[in-house]
Design a protein around this motif. Structure first.
Motif, PDB file in Angstrom:
ATOM      1  N   ALA A 201       0.817  -1.222   0.000  1.00 42.04           N
ATOM      2  CA  ALA A 201       0.000   0.000   0.000  1.00 42.04           C
ATOM      3  C   ALA A 201       0.847   1.267   0.000  1.00 42.04           C
ATOM      4  O   ALA A 201       0.406   2.327  -0.451  1.00 42.04           O
ATOM      5  CB  ALA A 201      -0.931   0.008   1.215  1.00 42.04           C
ATOM      6  N   ALA A 202       2.077   1.186   0.505  1.00 39.77           N
ATOM      7  CA  ALA A 202       2.925   2.380   0.556  1.00 39.77           C
ATOM      8  C   ALA A 202       4.384   1.959   0.487  1.00 39.77           C
ATOM      9  O   ALA A 202       4.731   0.794   0.725  1.00 39.77           O
ATOM     10  CB  ALA A 202       2.665   3.175   1.844  1.00 39.77           C
TER      11      ALA A 202
ATOM     12  N   ASN B 267       3.971   0.764  -6.437  1.00 39.07           N
ATOM     13  CA  ASN B 267       4.376   0.063  -5.224  1.00 39.07           C
ATOM     14  C   ASN B 267       4.195  -1.450  -5.394  1.00 39.07           C
ATOM     15  O   ASN B 267       3.387  -2.078  -4.718  1.00 39.07           O
ATOM     16  CB  ASN B 267       3.545   0.555  -4.026  1.00 39.07           C
ATOM     17  CG  ASN B 267       3.783   2.028  -3.759  1.00 39.07           C
ATOM     18  OD1 ASN B 267       4.892   2.520  -3.952  1.00 39.07           O
ATOM     19  ND2 ASN B 267       2.745   2.720  -3.309  1.00 39.07           N
TER      20      ASN B 267
END
Length: 401
Positions: free
Chosen positions: A99-100, A116
């Motif tokens: 997600a990040a 990502n």
């Protein structure tokens, strides 16, 4: 020996020959097969026992009900193929998303990579059925769907990556294949389609370039999990229920074999005949063999020889306990003297290697006996003339000075 004694001797021989001919004309005179009475007696000297069944509308109905069911009867599961599962040797592609940035796979520095996610190099499922994913270890893959493998990967790295997700795809499919070989234009082995979009048998044959020969002489055999079933190609077209879904691991073998029947006796022609169609009825078969000889055939004595499965024979009222084999020898009789017999003949479907036999009329056998007697009489007359000539010759010698 006097001419009267010679005549007496030949008269006795003539009477003996005539008696033998009248008592057993079927044995004395030439014939192309048994007489109708011999067939109906159900006596056999060297062949197997058989059953005689008269063709009636009820019998025809039983035969029609028990016609081969083709692929639909052998493989009863009508559902489309299930989801494709991975197998040993398949090449798998794995992509992991976070997600990040700053997680397990994605660096913290912005702009280092677009998106990502990270794609793991393609790998084959090993002999033990596993693939390897960094930080997740060995993941079971053989016999599982892509979704199941994805969930296993996510479960292994959930506590180490940032809201991870995984996408598993088949890069090269080496299992779950469908093979089409034999009398097709381009034999092929291709991956099975995904669930919900499965091919049917005709689709698989089309992928292999279609059949080489005529449809009526082409047969299709489907092998699945050790079970086999065969159907005429035209049956797949004419009976859509037989055009079933193919499944991973299926093997389709296409071959050519002309269906044939044989005709003997007082038919227009004797010999072996091709169907030249994927199915013909008894009436068509008799016509293909030249019909019945007007000067020889007994239209009330037409017989169809074939072997029927035990369950069919039981339905026909035959005591199948008398037989040990899986098939029962049956002779079906039909009368073409009956005008309705021709309609009935169009309802009886021929099978490969059936035999049609048309018996001679009894008047033909009587004519053969008369011809035999005429030959005997002519022979005895010739012998008598020869004896008389010999006697006159001897008398002339005695009278000579």
């Amino acid at each position: 020996m006097t001419s009267s004694s010679i005549l007496s001797k030949w008269s006795h021989l003539l009477l003996l020959g005539s008696a033998l001919a009248l008592a057993g004309c079927g044995t004395i005179t030439p014939a192309s097969g048994p007489q109708s009475d011999e067939i109906k007696s159900q006596r056999t000297e060297s062949g197997p026992n058989y059953e005689l069944v008269k063709l009636t509308p009820e019998v025809v109905g039983i035969l029609h009900t028990h016609e081969p069911k083709g692929l639909a009867g052998a493989f009863t599961d009508r559902r489309p193929p299930s989801q494709i599962v991975f197998g040993v040797g398949d090449i798998v592609s794995v992509t992991v998303f976070e997600a990040a940035a700053g997680g397990l796979f994605i660096p913290a520095e912005a702009g280092v990579r677009p998106g990502n996610y990270v794609t793991i190099p393609d790998q084959a499922i090993d002999n033990d059925g596993f693939i390897t994913v960094p930080y997740a270890g060995q993941i079971p893959a053989a016999g599982r769907t892509a979704l199941a493998i994805q969930n296993s990967i996510v479960e292994r790295i959930r506590n180490r990556a940032i809201e991870p997700q995984a996408v598993v795809a088949m890069s090269t499919q080496r299992t779950s294949l469908i093979s089409v070989l034999g009398e097709v234009n381009t034999p092929a082995r291709y991956p099975a389609s995904a669930a919900g979009a499965g091919d049917r048998v005709l689709d698989a044959i089309t992928r292999a370039g279609g059949i080489k020969g005529q449809g009526f002489e082409t047969w299709v055999m489907l092998e699945r999990e050790g079970k086999r079933a065969t159907v005429p190609f035209e049956n797949l077209v004419m009976s859509p229920q037989n055009n079933i879904y193919v499944r991973p691991g299926d093997r389709i073998y296409v071959y050519r074999e002309q269906q044939k029947f044989m005709a003997f006796g007082a038919s227009g022609q004797s010999g072996e005949f091709n169907f030249d169609a994927w199915r013909i009825n008894l009436g068509e078969a008799v016509g293909k063999a030249g019909g019945l000889l007007d000067s020889q055939a007994d239209p009330g004595a037409v017989f169809l020889y074939r072997r029927e499965p035990r369950e069919v024979a039981a339905q026909l009222g035959i005591d199948v306990g008398r037989y040990r084999s899986d098939t029962i020898p049956v002779i079906f009789s039909i009368s073409f003297k009956d005008p309705g017999g021709f309609f009935l003949a169009t309802k009886v479907m021929m099978k490969n290697q059936d035999i049609i036999y048309v018996s001679n009329a009894k008047s033909v056998e009587a004519t053969k006996v008369l011809e035999f007697m005429r030959t005997v009489m002519a022979t005895s007359g010739d012998a008598l003339d020869l004896a008389n000539g010999s006697l006159i010759f001897r008398n002339n010698i005695k009278l000579a000075p």
